[in-house]
Write a protein that holds these residues in place. Structure first.
Motif, PDB file in Angstrom:
ATOM      1  N   ARG A  35       4.990 -15.761   6.893  1.00 49.24           N
ATOM      2  CA  ARG A  35       6.373 -16.050   7.290  1.00 49.24           C
ATOM      3  C   ARG A  35       6.409 -17.304   8.176  1.00 49.24           C
ATOM      4  O   ARG A  35       7.199 -18.214   7.949  1.00 49.24           O
ATOM      5  CB  ARG A  35       6.881 -14.811   8.038  1.00 49.24           C
ATOM      6  N   MET A  41      12.881  -5.889  -2.928  1.00 57.84           N
ATOM      7  CA  MET A  41      11.847  -5.765  -3.961  1.00 57.84           C
ATOM      8  C   MET A  41      10.489  -5.889  -3.298  1.00 57.84           C
ATOM      9  O   MET A  41      10.343  -6.610  -2.311  1.00 57.84           O
ATOM     10  CB  MET A  41      12.034  -6.927  -4.930  1.00 57.84           C
ATOM     11  N   HIS A  42       9.536  -5.177  -3.859  1.00 60.76           N
ATOM     12  CA  HIS A  42       8.152  -5.258  -3.394  1.00 60.76           C
ATOM     13  C   HIS A  42       7.620  -6.681  -3.607  1.00 60.76           C
ATOM     14  O   HIS A  42       7.981  -7.330  -4.586  1.00 60.76           O
ATOM     15  CB  HIS A  42       7.352  -4.246  -4.214  1.00 60.76           C
ATOM     16  N   ASN A  43       6.749  -7.153  -2.712  1.00 62.39           N
ATOM     17  CA  ASN A  43       6.259  -8.536  -2.821  1.00 62.39           C
ATOM     18  C   ASN A  43       5.580  -8.818  -4.168  1.00 62.39           C
ATOM     19  O   ASN A  43       5.805  -9.851  -4.792  1.00 62.39           O
ATOM     20  CB  ASN A  43       5.304  -8.839  -1.671  1.00 62.39           C
ATOM     21  N   PHE A  52      18.133 -14.144  -6.431  1.00 61.56           N
ATOM     22  CA  PHE A  52      17.504 -13.363  -5.354  1.00 61.56           C
ATOM     23  C   PHE A  52      18.357 -13.456  -4.079  1.00 61.56           C
ATOM     24  O   PHE A  52      18.596 -12.462  -3.403  1.00 61.56           O
ATOM     25  CB  PHE A  52      16.090 -13.894  -5.073  1.00 61.56           C
ATOM     26  N   SER A 110       5.858  -2.312   4.941  1.00 62.31           N
ATOM     27  CA  SER A 110       6.670  -1.876   6.083  1.00 62.31           C
ATOM     28  C   SER A 110       8.178  -1.861   5.820  1.00 62.31           C
ATOM     29  O   SER A 110       8.914  -1.183   6.516  1.00 62.31           O
ATOM     30  CB  SER A 110       6.421  -2.821   7.256  1.00 62.31           C
ATOM     31  N   PHE A 157      -1.673  -6.875   7.862  1.00 63.96           N
ATOM     32  CA  PHE A 157      -0.237  -6.943   8.168  1.00 63.96           C
ATOM     33  C   PHE A 157       0.074  -8.231   8.957  1.00 63.96           C
ATOM     34  O   PHE A 157       1.029  -8.946   8.653  1.00 63.96           O
ATOM     35  CB  PHE A 157       0.161  -5.695   8.958  1.00 63.96           C
ATOM     36  N   LEU A 165      13.329  -8.520  10.229  1.00 67.08           N
ATOM     37  CA  LEU A 165      12.764  -9.793  10.673  1.00 67.08           C
ATOM     38  C   LEU A 165      13.713 -10.945  10.326  1.00 67.08           C
ATOM     39  O   LEU A 165      13.889 -11.875  11.105  1.00 67.08           O
ATOM     40  CB  LEU A 165      11.394 -10.018  10.024  1.00 67.08           C
ATOM     41  N   ASN A 182      11.891 -18.231   3.341  1.00 64.68           N
ATOM     42  CA  ASN A 182      10.889 -17.469   2.587  1.00 64.68           C
ATOM     43  C   ASN A 182      11.219 -17.356   1.116  1.00 64.68           C
ATOM     44  O   ASN A 182      10.326 -17.304   0.277  1.00 64.68           O
ATOM     45  CB  ASN A 182      10.737 -16.065   3.185  1.00 64.68           C
ATOM     46  N   TYR A 213      -2.599  -0.067   5.132  1.00 64.50           N
ATOM     47  CA  TYR A 213      -1.853  -1.206   4.560  1.00 64.50           C
ATOM     48  C   TYR A 213      -2.745  -2.104   3.723  1.00 64.50           C
ATOM     49  O   TYR A 213      -2.347  -2.579   2.669  1.00 64.50           O
ATOM     50  CB  TYR A 213      -1.179  -1.996   5.693  1.00 64.50           C
ATOM     51  N   ASN A 240       8.710 -19.206  -1.384  1.00 70.56           N
ATOM     52  CA  ASN A 240       7.948 -18.292  -2.244  1.00 70.56           C
ATOM     53  C   ASN A 240       8.265 -18.539  -3.712  1.00 70.56           C
ATOM     54  O   ASN A 240       7.396 -18.425  -4.570  1.00 70.56           O
ATOM     55  CB  ASN A 240       8.248 -16.830  -1.885  1.00 70.56           C
ATOM     56  N   ASP A 286      16.981  -9.209   2.652  1.00 69.27           N
ATOM     57  CA  ASP A 286      16.174 -10.075   3.513  1.00 69.27           C
ATOM     58  C   ASP A 286      16.260 -11.534   3.057  1.00 69.27           C
ATOM     59  O   ASP A 286      15.487 -12.379   3.498  1.00 69.27           O
ATOM     60  CB  ASP A 286      14.713  -9.610   3.549  1.00 69.27           C
ATOM     61  N   GLN A 343       0.254 -11.173   6.774  1.00 68.15           N
ATOM     62  CA  GLN A 343       1.535 -11.333   6.070  1.00 68.15           C
ATOM     63  C   GLN A 343       2.583 -11.951   6.998  1.00 68.15           C
ATOM     64  O   GLN A 343       3.373 -12.784   6.589  1.00 68.15           O
ATOM     65  CB  GLN A 343       2.058  -9.992   5.539  1.00 68.15           C
ATOM     66  N   LEU A 344       2.564 -11.518   8.263  1.00 69.76           N
ATOM     67  CA  LEU A 344       3.520 -12.114   9.211  1.00 69.76           C
ATOM     68  C   LEU A 344       3.244 -13.609   9.376  1.00 69.76           C
ATOM     69  O   LEU A 344       4.156 -14.402   9.592  1.00 69.76           O
ATOM     70  CB  LEU A 344       3.448 -11.405  10.569  1.00 69.76           C
ATOM     71  N   ALA A 401       9.309 -13.577 -10.527  1.00 65.48           N
ATOM     72  CA  ALA A 401       9.520 -15.020 -10.366  1.00 65.48           C
ATOM     73  C   ALA A 401       8.646 -15.801 -11.336  1.00 65.48           C
ATOM     74  O   ALA A 401       9.102 -16.744 -11.990  1.00 65.48           O
ATOM     75  CB  ALA A 401       9.227 -15.429  -8.926  1.00 65.48           C
TER      76      ALA A 401
END
Ligand code: FAD
Length: 458
Positions: free
Chosen positions: A268, A329-331, A356, A230, A261, A236, A367, A217, A371, A362, A264-265, A338
């Motif tokens: 959030r 979408m991928h981050n 979005f 993931s 990983f 989540l 978030n 990752y 973001n 999600d 990244q959590l 954006a």
């Protein structure tokens, strides 16, 4: 005795402290989910999320039935319905997870008041929706962290609560009336590539991904075409997975991939603690830069091109088309798309955030809005005026062009270099592609943004 468990953004049986506490306190439990028309009126039940939610509710109900229970679904204003269920079953307690949004905070207050009048106790549990409760760690002199890195350092030292297993049996009183479960079959306008929701598929996905991809990752997560992340975000968002459990299971595997990983959590949780302290940041600039954004009316054509993935910047268009197709979408793609809307086209970030939220499976007030503010430079980014260049970013995060080719078929025959700059082709070849010319010159966009911010930043 009977207790009610109000499920909100925590649609699971594993590691569910409110359910566990209710089962310990009472002989019978009512697992309740309320479909609140207020959520519909606010436009938050977009089809993709409604479909995923329906899957989650069905999965939860099936899991409860295997344990002798069932899920009770009701439609109506949440306070009224919880109150009515508490009366119907003679509950002494209602258990639920703490939420952070303005809506969740008001819901909690009003529930406490309404139930209190009947002598029913509302018990609110922390660290259910996030790994570390919003507000549990604060810097000296403030009610929240405004910068991620110090938050992450502090968060990493925090002792997480222990996880609890799914219950073996759940007894639900017969008297309580429920409604048929919603199903995704009733919905239209869904993105074709939506995943299946629910705790069961979520747990399977995590187990599979952790075995096969977690280790890589750290190096792989920014590679757009590699799809190495993931894709657990919708699970989540609906709480089909427990963030505490994910952090603990990733840590127990160890290694740089697991650490990245977990970081990244932590993002959030970071956003949750910002919004809990500043609920108005879902609508207003967290750090006003006195922008005079172009509005929806002023920039109608640019906004339409952005939404539909025809800006003429391949990586932005690939991102926007992935969103339409998958509701995800991928981050890195979200950041690029954006930044392009807010900074290069200089359109109000709320316009992009709304789009979005209309599509993301999600899609999450916490978030998404924060973001977006980060990308627009009105949020917690410590370098708010940097502007991402979609060509350079494309070359860096999609060096082979595979991501662009996957989503923008007009460009599928171009080589690795021109795929990110099709305007460099000779005019006749370019015209034959059927792909639009760039909507804006990047240098012009940059000048406008720098000029606006230069005037605006105080
Ligand atoms: P992974 O890389 O596998 O990360 C694991 C988990 O960490 C994610 O599932 C997510 O829960 C969390 N996470 C990762 N990055 C972030 C982040 N930057 N902020 C908060 N949490 C993060 N995420 C949402 O869940 N809902 C949204 O509505 C949302 N909108 C976004 C809008 C913009 C403009 C941007 C730049 C990012 C947004 N994100 C949002 C954050 C992030 O892009 C997604 O969480 C991530 O892409 C989900 O993919 P994944 O599950 O494969 O992530």
């Amino acid at each position: 005795t009977v207790a009610v468990v109000l499920f909100t953004s925590d649609l699971r049986l594993h590691d569910h402290p409110p359910l566990r506490a209710a089962l310990a306190a009472a002989d019978e439990v009512v697992p309740l989910f309320v479909r609140d028309p207020g959520v519909h009126a606010a436009g938050f039940d977009a089809p993709n999320r409604a479909a995923f939610l329906a899957d989650c509710l069905r999965d939860l109900d099936a899991s409860l039935r295997r344990r002798g229970g069932r899920l009770v679904v009701r439609t109506g204003p949440v306070v009224r319905e919880v109150d009515a269920v508490a009366v119907e079953c003679g509950a002494a307690e209602v258990h639920m997870a703490a939420g952070v949004s303005g809506y969740a905070q008001r819901r909690e207050e009003r529930l406490r008041e309404a139930l209190g009048r009947r002598g029913v106790v509302l018990r609110v549990h922390d660290a259910v929706i996030t790994a570390v409760a919003a507000g549990a760690v604060t810097p000296a002199g403030s009610d929240h962290y405004a910068v991620f890195t110090p938050y992450f350092r502090r968060w990493s030292r925090e002792r997480l609560r222990g996880t609890c297993p799914a219950p073996r049996t759940v007894r639900v009183p017969d008297a309580v009336r429920g409604e048929p479960l919603p199903s995704r079959g009733e919905l239209s306008g869904l993105s074709p590539g939506l995943p299946t929701g629910g705790e069961t598929p979520g747990r399977e996905r995590f187990a599979r991904w952790a075995r096969s991809r977690l280790a890589e990752y750290e190096e792989g997560h920014d590679d757009l075409a590699g799809d190495a992340t993931s894709r657990l975000s919708p699970y989540l968002h609906f709480g089909a997975l427990s963030p505490v459990e994910l952090v603990q299971r990733a840590r127990s595997r160890g290694g740089a991939g697991a650490e990245a990983f977990v970081r990244q959590l932590c993002w959030r949780d970071f956003h949750h603690q910002v919004l809990a302290a500043r609920p108005e940041a879902s609508r207003r600039d967290y750090r006003p830069r006195h922008d005079q954004w172009r509005t929806e009316d002023e920039a109608a054509e640019d906004i339409a091109a952005w939404r539909e993935g025809r800006t003429g910047y391949p990586v932005v268009d690939a991102a926007m088309r992935q969103l339409l197709h998958e509701g995800w979408m991928h981050n890195r793609a979200r950041l690029l798309a954006a930044s392009f809307l807010a900074k290069t086209l200089y359109v109000d970030w709320r316009v992009g955030a709304r789009h979005f939220l209309d599509l993301l499976v999600d899609g999450d007030l916490v978030n998404n809005q924060l973001n977006w503010q980060w990308a627009a430079g009105t949020g917690t980014d410590t370098r708010p005026n940097r502007v991402l260049n979609p060509v350079r970013q494309g070359r860096r995060y999609d060096p082979s062009g595979a991501y662009v080719r996957r989503w923008v078929p007009e460009l599928k025959d171009l080589d690795d270099r021109t795929v990110h700059e099709p305007w460099r082709l000779p005019e006749d070849r370019r015209a034959a592609l059927g792909y639009p010319a760039p909507l804006i010159d990047l240098a012009d966009g940059l000048t406008r943004f720098q000029h606006a911010r230069g005037r605006g930043v105080t």
